[in-house]
Design a protein around this motif. Structure first.
Motif, mmCIF file in Angstrom:
data_model
loop_
_atom_site.group_PDB
_atom_site.id
_atom_site.type_symbol
_atom_site.label_atom_id
_atom_site.label_comp_id
_atom_site.label_asym_id
_atom_site.label_seq_id
_atom_site.Cartn_x
_atom_site.Cartn_y
_atom_site.Cartn_z
ATOM 1 N N MET A 1 0.840 -1.179 0.000
ATOM 2 C CA MET A 1 0.000 0.000 0.000
ATOM 3 C C MET A 1 0.885 1.243 0.000
ATOM 4 S SD MET A 1 -3.204 0.771 0.171
ATOM 5 C CE MET A 1 -4.317 2.042 0.627
ATOM 6 N N ILE A 2 0.619 2.155 -0.928
ATOM 7 C CA ILE A 2 1.376 3.393 -1.026
ATOM 8 C C ILE A 2 0.545 4.525 -0.431
ATOM 9 C CG2 ILE A 2 2.432 5.065 -2.580
ATOM 10 C CD1 ILE A 2 2.986 2.820 -4.524
ATOM 11 N N ALA A 3 1.166 5.309 0.426
ATOM 12 C CA ALA A 3 0.544 6.508 0.989
ATOM 13 C C ALA A 3 1.116 7.716 0.256
ATOM 14 C CB ALA A 3 0.824 6.608 2.483
ATOM 15 N N PHE A 4 0.249 8.577 -0.244
ATOM 16 C CA PHE A 4 0.679 9.753 -0.998
ATOM 17 C C PHE A 4 0.503 11.015 -0.173
ATOM 18 C CE2 PHE A 4 -0.353 6.687 -4.270
ATOM 19 C CZ PHE A 4 0.748 6.787 -5.094
ATOM 20 N N ARG A 5 1.429 11.952 -0.380
ATOM 21 C CA ARG A 5 1.350 13.258 0.263
ATOM 22 C C ARG A 5 2.173 14.240 -0.554
ATOM 23 N NH1 ARG A 5 6.132 14.427 2.853
ATOM 24 N NH2 ARG A 5 7.478 12.666 3.396
ATOM 25 N N ASP A 6 1.943 15.533 -0.296
ATOM 26 C CA ASP A 6 2.745 16.561 -0.944
ATOM 27 C C ASP A 6 4.141 16.544 -0.323
ATOM 28 O OD1 ASP A 6 0.584 17.294 -2.491
ATOM 29 O OD2 ASP A 6 -0.004 18.951 -1.191
ATOM 30 N N ALA A 7 5.155 16.609 -1.179
ATOM 31 C CA ALA A 7 6.533 16.599 -0.706
ATOM 32 C C ALA A 7 6.895 17.958 -0.121
ATOM 33 C CB ALA A 7 7.478 16.246 -1.848
ATOM 34 N N GLU A 8 7.830 17.928 0.816
ATOM 35 C CA GLU A 8 8.327 19.128 1.489
ATOM 36 C C GLU A 8 9.839 19.206 1.322
ATOM 37 O OE1 GLU A 8 7.138 18.305 5.475
ATOM 38 O OE2 GLU A 8 5.007 18.644 5.068
ATOM 39 N N VAL A 9 10.411 20.344 1.651
ATOM 40 C CA VAL A 9 11.860 20.530 1.537
ATOM 41 C C VAL A 9 12.604 19.430 2.300
ATOM 42 C CG1 VAL A 9 13.790 22.080 2.050
ATOM 43 C CG2 VAL A 9 11.667 23.007 1.114
ATOM 44 N N ALA A 10 12.058 18.994 3.410
ATOM 45 C CA ALA A 10 12.709 17.943 4.211
ATOM 46 C C ALA A 10 12.793 16.606 3.468
ATOM 47 C CB ALA A 10 11.966 17.755 5.531
ATOM 48 N N ASP A 11 12.056 16.459 2.365
ATOM 49 C CA ASP A 11 12.067 15.227 1.572
ATOM 50 C C ASP A 11 13.134 15.227 0.480
ATOM 51 O OD1 ASP A 11 9.781 14.003 2.863
ATOM 52 O OD2 ASP A 11 8.530 15.471 1.788
ATOM 53 N N ALA A 12 13.943 16.269 0.407
ATOM 54 C CA ALA A 12 14.897 16.415 -0.694
ATOM 55 C C ALA A 12 15.830 15.212 -0.825
ATOM 56 C CB ALA A 12 15.707 17.701 -0.533
ATOM 57 N N ALA A 13 16.408 14.739 0.266
ATOM 58 C CA ALA A 13 17.345 13.610 0.181
ATOM 59 C C ALA A 13 16.640 12.339 -0.272
ATOM 60 C CB ALA A 13 18.038 13.395 1.521
ATOM 61 N N ALA A 14 15.434 12.098 0.227
ATOM 62 C CA ALA A 14 14.679 10.899 -0.172
ATOM 63 C C ALA A 14 14.318 10.962 -1.653
ATOM 64 C CB ALA A 14 13.422 10.765 0.679
ATOM 65 N N LEU A 15 13.932 12.132 -2.138
ATOM 66 C CA LEU A 15 13.598 12.274 -3.555
ATOM 67 C C LEU A 15 14.830 12.149 -4.430
ATOM 68 C CD1 LEU A 15 10.884 14.987 -3.166
ATOM 69 C CD2 LEU A 15 10.554 12.790 -4.325
ATOM 70 N N ALA A 16 15.962 12.643 -3.967
ATOM 71 C CA ALA A 16 17.212 12.489 -4.719
ATOM 72 C C ALA A 16 17.549 11.009 -4.883
ATOM 73 C CB ALA A 16 18.343 13.229 -4.018
ATOM 74 N N ARG A 17 17.444 10.260 -3.806
ATOM 75 C CA ARG A 17 17.716 8.814 -3.879
ATOM 76 C C ARG A 17 16.721 8.114 -4.798
ATOM 77 N NH1 ARG A 17 18.656 9.688 1.539
ATOM 78 N NH2 ARG A 17 16.556 9.024 2.118
ATOM 79 N N LEU A 18 15.446 8.433 -4.639
ATOM 80 C CA LEU A 18 14.407 7.797 -5.445
ATOM 81 C C LEU A 18 14.577 8.115 -6.926
ATOM 82 C CD1 LEU A 18 11.766 6.314 -5.963
ATOM 83 C CD2 LEU A 18 10.539 8.349 -5.160
ATOM 84 N N SER A 47 19.591 20.280 -5.312
ATOM 85 C CA SER A 47 18.702 20.671 -6.415
ATOM 86 C C SER A 47 17.251 20.444 -6.032
ATOM 87 C CB SER A 47 19.027 19.867 -7.677
ATOM 88 O OG SER A 47 20.345 20.111 -8.096
ATOM 89 N N TRP A 48 17.006 19.306 -5.404
ATOM 90 C CA TRP A 48 15.644 19.004 -4.964
ATOM 91 C C TRP A 48 15.162 20.011 -3.932
ATOM 92 C CZ3 TRP A 48 11.709 16.425 -6.659
ATOM 93 C CH2 TRP A 48 11.909 15.395 -7.583
ATOM 94 N N ALA A 49 16.006 20.360 -2.981
ATOM 95 C CA ALA A 49 15.604 21.306 -1.943
ATOM 96 C C ALA A 49 15.219 22.647 -2.559
ATOM 97 C CB ALA A 49 16.718 21.478 -0.918
ATOM 98 N N ALA A 50 15.976 23.083 -3.548
ATOM 99 C CA ALA A 50 15.665 24.360 -4.203
ATOM 100 C C ALA A 50 14.307 24.299 -4.893
ATOM 101 C CB ALA A 50 16.759 24.718 -5.197
ATOM 102 N N GLN A 51 14.026 23.208 -5.586
ATOM 103 C CA GLN A 51 12.738 23.093 -6.279
ATOM 104 C C GLN A 51 11.593 22.927 -5.296
ATOM 105 O OE1 GLN A 51 13.140 20.094 -9.317
ATOM 106 N NE2 GLN A 51 14.379 21.425 -10.591
ATOM 107 N N LEU A 52 11.807 22.154 -4.242
ATOM 108 C CA LEU A 52 10.740 21.962 -3.254
ATOM 109 C C LEU A 52 10.406 23.260 -2.524
ATOM 110 C CD1 LEU A 52 11.879 18.502 -1.904
ATOM 111 C CD2 LEU A 52 9.741 18.960 -3.129
ATOM 112 N N GLY A 53 11.346 24.165 -2.456
ATOM 113 C CA GLY A 53 11.115 25.448 -1.823
ATOM 114 C C GLY A 53 10.573 26.504 -2.774
ATOM 115 N N ASP A 54 10.456 26.159 -4.044
ATOM 116 C CA ASP A 54 9.996 27.094 -5.072
ATOM 117 C C ASP A 54 8.515 26.843 -5.354
ATOM 118 O OD1 ASP A 54 9.408 28.439 -7.458
ATOM 119 O OD2 ASP A 54 11.326 27.927 -8.386
ATOM 120 N N PRO A 55 7.647 27.831 -5.159
ATOM 121 C CA PRO A 55 6.217 27.614 -5.378
ATOM 122 C C PRO A 55 5.834 27.326 -6.829
ATOM 123 C CG PRO A 55 6.655 29.921 -4.870
ATOM 124 C CD PRO A 55 7.943 29.177 -4.677
ATOM 125 N N ALA A 56 6.754 27.493 -7.763
ATOM 126 C CA ALA A 56 6.478 27.158 -9.160
ATOM 127 C C ALA A 56 6.433 25.640 -9.373
ATOM 128 C CB ALA A 56 7.532 27.774 -10.077
#
Length: 168
Positions: A1-18, A47-56
Protein backbone atom coordinates in the motif's frame (compact mmCIF):
# COMPACT_ATOMS: atom_id res chain seq x y z
CA UNK A 1 0.00 0.00 0.00
CA UNK A 2 1.38 3.39 -1.03
CA UNK A 3 0.54 6.51 0.99
CA UNK A 4 0.68 9.75 -1.00
CA UNK A 5 1.35 13.26 0.26
CA UNK A 6 2.75 16.56 -0.94
CA UNK A 7 6.53 16.60 -0.71
CA UNK A 8 8.33 19.13 1.49
CA UNK A 9 11.86 20.53 1.54
CA UNK A 10 12.71 17.94 4.21
CA UNK A 11 12.07 15.23 1.57
CA UNK A 12 14.90 16.41 -0.69
CA UNK A 13 17.35 13.61 0.18
CA UNK A 14 14.68 10.90 -0.17
CA UNK A 15 13.60 12.27 -3.55
CA UNK A 16 17.21 12.49 -4.72
CA UNK A 17 17.72 8.81 -3.88
CA UNK A 18 14.41 7.80 -5.45
CA UNK A 19 15.01 9.74 -8.67
CA UNK A 20 18.48 8.27 -9.12
CA UNK A 21 17.35 4.75 -8.25
CA UNK A 22 14.33 4.82 -10.53
CA UNK A 23 16.18 6.28 -13.51
CA UNK A 24 19.02 3.79 -13.07
CA UNK A 25 16.78 0.73 -12.74
CA UNK A 26 14.83 1.73 -15.85
CA UNK A 27 17.47 3.21 -18.12
CA UNK A 28 20.90 2.69 -16.54
CA UNK A 29 21.77 -0.24 -18.79
CA UNK A 30 21.59 2.06 -21.83
CA UNK A 31 24.43 4.37 -20.83
CA UNK A 32 28.12 4.48 -20.27
CA UNK A 33 28.71 4.79 -16.50
CA UNK A 34 30.28 8.26 -16.91
CA UNK A 35 27.25 9.56 -18.84
CA UNK A 36 24.88 8.08 -16.28
CA UNK A 37 26.83 9.62 -13.41
CA UNK A 38 26.80 13.02 -15.11
CA UNK A 39 23.04 12.83 -15.62
CA UNK A 40 22.39 11.77 -12.03
CA UNK A 41 23.94 15.03 -10.85
CA UNK A 42 20.43 16.39 -11.63
CA UNK A 43 19.17 14.32 -8.69
CA UNK A 44 21.26 15.92 -5.94
CA UNK A 45 19.46 16.76 -2.71
CA UNK A 46 20.46 20.43 -3.04
CA UNK A 47 18.70 20.67 -6.42
CA UNK A 48 15.64 19.00 -4.96
CA UNK A 49 15.60 21.31 -1.94
CA UNK A 50 15.67 24.36 -4.20
CA UNK A 51 12.74 23.09 -6.28
CA UNK A 52 10.74 21.96 -3.25
CA UNK A 53 11.11 25.45 -1.82
CA UNK A 54 10.00 27.09 -5.07
CA UNK A 55 6.22 27.61 -5.38
CA UNK A 56 6.48 27.16 -9.16
CA UNK A 57 6.99 23.43 -8.50
CA UNK A 58 4.68 20.84 -6.96
CA UNK A 59 5.77 17.33 -6.04
CA UNK A 60 3.61 14.41 -4.93
CA UNK A 61 5.46 11.70 -3.03
CA UNK A 62 4.42 8.08 -2.55
CA UNK A 63 5.78 6.08 0.38
CA UNK A 64 5.59 2.41 1.22
CA UNK A 65 7.47 0.11 3.56
CA UNK A 66 9.07 3.11 5.22
CA UNK A 67 10.62 4.63 2.11
CA UNK A 68 9.93 6.81 -0.91
CA UNK A 69 8.82 4.66 -3.86
CA UNK A 70 7.08 7.00 -6.32
CA UNK A 71 6.74 10.65 -7.23
CA UNK A 72 5.46 13.10 -9.80
CA UNK A 73 6.86 16.60 -10.28
CA UNK A 74 5.03 19.49 -11.95
CA UNK A 75 6.79 22.68 -12.90
CA UNK A 76 6.84 25.53 -15.35
CA UNK A 77 7.40 24.66 -19.01
CA UNK A 78 11.03 24.04 -19.91
CA UNK A 79 10.81 21.84 -23.01
CA UNK A 80 11.55 23.29 -26.46
CA UNK A 81 7.98 24.08 -27.52
CA UNK A 82 5.65 27.03 -27.70
CA UNK A 83 2.58 26.62 -25.51
CA UNK A 84 -0.76 27.70 -26.92
CA UNK A 85 -1.84 29.11 -23.59
CA UNK A 86 -1.14 28.79 -19.85
CA UNK A 87 0.86 25.58 -19.50
CA UNK A 88 2.49 23.28 -17.00
CA UNK A 89 5.04 20.53 -17.51
CA UNK A 90 5.12 17.09 -15.96
CA UNK A 91 8.85 17.14 -15.29
CA UNK A 92 9.26 13.67 -13.77
CA UNK A 93 7.03 10.70 -13.11
CA UNK A 94 8.85 7.80 -11.45
CA UNK A 95 7.67 4.63 -9.75
CA UNK A 96 10.06 1.95 -8.56
CA UNK A 97 9.56 -1.37 -10.31
CA UNK A 98 8.08 -3.33 -7.37
CA UNK A 99 5.21 -0.80 -7.18
CA UNK A 100 4.51 -0.56 -10.91
CA UNK A 101 1.09 -2.00 -11.67
CA UNK A 102 -0.14 -1.21 -8.15
CA UNK A 103 -2.38 1.70 -9.12
CA UNK A 104 0.28 4.23 -8.13
CA UNK A 105 0.57 5.60 -11.67
CA UNK A 106 -3.16 6.33 -11.86
CA UNK A 107 -3.14 7.97 -8.42
CA UNK A 108 -0.19 10.15 -9.36
CA UNK A 109 -1.66 11.10 -12.74
CA UNK A 110 -4.97 12.06 -11.11
CA UNK A 111 -2.98 14.37 -8.83
CA UNK A 112 -0.98 15.77 -11.77
CA UNK A 113 -4.09 16.62 -13.76
CA UNK A 114 -6.01 18.15 -10.88
CA UNK A 115 -2.98 20.14 -9.68
CA UNK A 116 -2.15 21.47 -13.15
CA UNK A 117 -5.76 22.59 -13.58
CA UNK A 118 -5.86 24.17 -10.12
CA UNK A 119 -2.73 26.14 -11.03
CA UNK A 120 -4.48 27.56 -14.09
CA UNK A 121 -2.84 25.43 -16.78
CA UNK A 122 -4.80 24.88 -19.97
CA UNK A 123 -2.17 22.55 -21.38
CA UNK A 124 0.09 19.93 -19.86
CA UNK A 125 3.32 18.89 -21.53
CA UNK A 126 5.79 16.09 -20.88
CA UNK A 127 8.63 14.32 -22.58
CA UNK A 128 9.09 10.57 -22.85
CA UNK A 129 11.89 8.43 -24.27
CA UNK A 130 10.88 7.10 -27.69
CA UNK A 131 11.66 3.52 -26.62
CA UNK A 132 9.71 3.72 -23.35
CA UNK A 133 6.64 2.09 -24.86
CA UNK A 134 4.92 1.36 -21.56
CA UNK A 135 5.04 5.03 -20.53
CA UNK A 136 3.94 6.21 -23.98
CA UNK A 137 0.89 3.90 -23.85
CA UNK A 138 0.07 5.12 -20.34
CA UNK A 139 0.16 8.79 -21.37
CA UNK A 140 -1.84 8.09 -24.55
CA UNK A 141 -4.62 6.54 -22.41
CA UNK A 142 -4.98 9.94 -20.74
CA UNK A 143 -5.22 11.70 -24.09
CA UNK A 144 -1.66 12.99 -24.46
CA UNK A 145 -0.64 13.36 -28.10
CA UNK A 146 2.80 13.71 -29.61
CA UNK A 147 3.57 17.25 -30.73
CA UNK A 148 7.30 17.08 -31.37
CA UNK A 149 10.60 15.60 -30.36
CA UNK A 150 13.92 16.80 -29.00
CA UNK A 151 17.34 15.56 -27.97
CA UNK A 152 17.41 14.44 -24.34
CA UNK A 153 20.97 14.38 -23.08
CA UNK A 154 22.32 11.83 -20.61
CA UNK A 155 25.85 13.06 -20.15
CA UNK A 156 27.22 13.14 -23.69
CA UNK A 157 24.73 10.52 -24.92
CA UNK A 158 21.88 11.83 -27.05
CA UNK A 159 18.45 10.17 -26.90
CA UNK A 160 15.31 11.12 -28.75
CA UNK A 161 12.35 12.05 -26.56
CA UNK A 162 8.82 12.76 -27.72
CA UNK A 163 7.12 15.87 -26.44
CA UNK A 164 3.49 15.12 -25.62
CA UNK A 165 0.63 17.53 -24.93
CA UNK A 166 -2.71 17.24 -23.21
CA UNK A 167 -5.38 19.93 -23.46
CA UNK A 168 -6.80 20.41 -19.98
Amino acid sequence: MIAFRDAEVADAAALARLGAESFTETFGHLYDPADLAAFLENHRATSWAAQLGDPAFAVRLGEAEGRAVAYAKLGPPSLPFTPNGPAAELRQFYILRPWQGSGAAQALMDWVLSTARARGAEELYLSVFVDNHRARRFYARYGFVEVGSYDFMVGTHRDEDHIMRLAL
